[in-house]
Design a protein around this motif. Sequence first.
Motif, PDB file in Angstrom:
ATOM      1  N   MET A 114      10.693   0.880   7.248  1.00 13.17           N
ATOM      2  CA  MET A 114      10.816   2.221   6.702  1.00 13.17           C
ATOM      3  C   MET A 114       9.447   2.848   6.430  1.00 13.17           C
ATOM      4  O   MET A 114       9.277   4.028   6.575  1.00 13.17           O
ATOM      5  N   THR A 115       8.491   2.018   6.070  1.00  8.82           N
ATOM      6  CA  THR A 115       7.188   2.572   5.725  1.00  8.82           C
ATOM      7  C   THR A 115       6.400   3.007   6.955  1.00  8.82           C
ATOM      8  O   THR A 115       5.452   3.766   6.824  1.00  8.82           O
ATOM      9  N   VAL A 116       6.779   2.543   8.122  1.00  7.05           N
ATOM     10  CA  VAL A 116       6.043   2.873   9.339  1.00  7.05           C
ATOM     11  C   VAL A 116       6.717   4.017  10.103  1.00  7.05           C
ATOM     12  O   VAL A 116       6.062   4.717  10.865  1.00  7.05           O
ATOM     13  N   ILE A 117       7.988   4.244   9.883  1.00  6.95           N
ATOM     14  CA  ILE A 117       8.738   5.203  10.685  1.00  6.95           C
ATOM     15  C   ILE A 117       8.245   6.634  10.461  1.00  6.95           C
ATOM     16  O   ILE A 117       7.981   7.361  11.423  1.00  6.95           O
ATOM     17  N   PHE A 118       8.122   7.044   9.205  1.00  4.02           N
ATOM     18  CA  PHE A 118       7.716   8.426   8.936  1.00  4.02           C
ATOM     19  C   PHE A 118       6.310   8.743   9.448  1.00  4.02           C
ATOM     20  O   PHE A 118       6.115   9.779  10.090  1.00  4.02           O
ATOM     21  N   PRO A 119       5.302   7.890   9.210  1.00  5.46           N
ATOM     22  CA  PRO A 119       3.982   8.194   9.786  1.00  5.46           C
ATOM     23  C   PRO A 119       3.984   8.247  11.314  1.00  5.46           C
ATOM     24  O   PRO A 119       3.277   9.068  11.912  1.00  5.46           O
ATOM     25  N   MET A 120       4.796   7.401  11.963  1.00  2.18           N
ATOM     26  CA  MET A 120       4.860   7.446  13.425  1.00  2.18           C
ATOM     27  C   MET A 120       5.475   8.759  13.904  1.00  2.18           C
ATOM     28  O   MET A 120       4.968   9.369  14.852  1.00  2.18           O
ATOM     29  N   ILE A 121       6.552   9.195  13.256  1.00  2.00           N
ATOM     30  CA  ILE A 121       7.177  10.464  13.632  1.00  2.00           C
ATOM     31  C   ILE A 121       6.217  11.616  13.386  1.00  2.00           C
ATOM     32  O   ILE A 121       6.130  12.546  14.199  1.00  2.00           O
ATOM     33  N   ILE A 122       5.463  11.562  12.293  1.00  3.20           N
ATOM     34  CA  ILE A 122       4.502  12.615  11.973  1.00  3.20           C
ATOM     35  C   ILE A 122       3.430  12.695  13.047  1.00  3.20           C
ATOM     36  O   ILE A 122       3.104  13.782  13.535  1.00  3.20           O
ATOM     37  N   VAL A 123       2.883  11.566  13.444  1.00  3.46           N
ATOM     38  CA  VAL A 123       1.817  11.555  14.459  1.00  3.46           C
ATOM     39  C   VAL A 123       2.354  11.999  15.816  1.00  3.46           C
ATOM     40  O   VAL A 123       1.718  12.803  16.518  1.00  3.46           O
ATOM     41  N   GLN A 145       5.974  12.655   1.668  1.00  2.00           N
ATOM     42  CA  GLN A 145       5.310  12.893   0.391  1.00  2.00           C
ATOM     43  C   GLN A 145       6.142  12.364  -0.763  1.00  2.00           C
ATOM     44  O   GLN A 145       5.623  11.692  -1.646  1.00  2.00           O
ATOM     45  N   TYR A 146       7.402  12.683  -0.767  1.00  2.00           N
ATOM     46  CA  TYR A 146       8.230  12.258  -1.890  1.00  2.00           C
ATOM     47  C   TYR A 146       8.534  10.763  -1.852  1.00  2.00           C
ATOM     48  O   TYR A 146       8.540  10.102  -2.889  1.00  2.00           O
ATOM     49  N   VAL A 147       8.767  10.222  -0.664  1.00  2.00           N
ATOM     50  CA  VAL A 147       9.117   8.802  -0.568  1.00  2.00           C
ATOM     51  C   VAL A 147       7.972   7.926  -1.069  1.00  2.00           C
ATOM     52  O   VAL A 147       8.205   6.925  -1.762  1.00  2.00           O
ATOM     53  N   TYR A 148       6.726   8.301  -0.776  1.00  2.00           N
ATOM     54  CA  TYR A 148       5.615   7.444  -1.162  1.00  2.00           C
ATOM     55  C   TYR A 148       5.122   7.679  -2.581  1.00  2.00           C
ATOM     56  O   TYR A 148       4.678   6.758  -3.241  1.00  2.00           O
ATOM     57  N   TYR A 149       5.173   8.909  -3.094  1.00  2.00           N
ATOM     58  CA  TYR A 149       4.617   9.173  -4.414  1.00  2.00           C
ATOM     59  C   TYR A 149       5.675   9.225  -5.508  1.00  2.00           C
ATOM     60  O   TYR A 149       5.423   8.827  -6.626  1.00  2.00           O
ATOM     61  N   GLN A 150       6.827   9.761  -5.246  1.00  2.00           N
ATOM     62  CA  GLN A 150       7.967   9.834  -6.154  1.00  2.00           C
ATOM     63  C   GLN A 150       7.606  10.374  -7.529  1.00  2.00           C
ATOM     64  O   GLN A 150       7.951   9.811  -8.565  1.00  2.00           O
ATOM     65  N   THR A 151       6.903  11.496  -7.539  1.00  2.00           N
ATOM     66  CA  THR A 151       6.624  12.210  -8.778  1.00  2.00           C
ATOM     67  C   THR A 151       7.309  13.565  -8.715  1.00  2.00           C
ATOM     68  O   THR A 151       7.790  13.994  -7.664  1.00  2.00           O
ATOM     69  N   ILE A 196       6.650  19.895  -3.984  1.00  2.00           N
ATOM     70  CA  ILE A 196       5.889  20.133  -2.755  1.00  2.00           C
ATOM     71  C   ILE A 196       6.705  19.699  -1.547  1.00  2.00           C
ATOM     72  O   ILE A 196       6.740  20.390  -0.521  1.00  2.00           O
ATOM     73  N   GLY A 197       7.382  18.576  -1.656  1.00  2.00           N
ATOM     74  CA  GLY A 197       8.228  18.091  -0.568  1.00  2.00           C
ATOM     75  C   GLY A 197       9.364  19.043  -0.256  1.00  2.00           C
ATOM     76  O   GLY A 197       9.691  19.267   0.908  1.00  2.00           O
TER      77      GLY A 197
END
Length: 99
Positions: free
Chosen positions: A1-10, A54-60, A66-67
């Motif tokens: 899960m932690t790799v999927i979003f950055p890959m889609i973003i790139v 943004q929200y998944v990683y920081y959760q503030t 912002i998300g």
Amino acid sequence: MTVIFPMIIVISLVLYVYYKVAIIKASDGLTRGYYNGKSRICLGSFILFFGINQYVYYQTRLSLFIGIVFILLGCLQLYVGIKESKFYRKEFRRVHPEA
């Protein structure tokens, strides 16, 4: 899960740049419009998944707001891009029935 979003973003950012360069190379107005729609789809997916990331990683609470803004802007770009690419695809088929 932690790799999927950055890959889609790139991937979506790379495709966005690809379609923007393809717009410059295209000589036909219909082709430019179609590529512009495709680039909007890629930009929308970039913004959408960036907002989710943004929200998944920081959760503030701040990252949530912002998300939400990024998700709304990304969905808007996706919607406009899909409508634009469908329109120009249909027009291209109408003008060039042999293609």
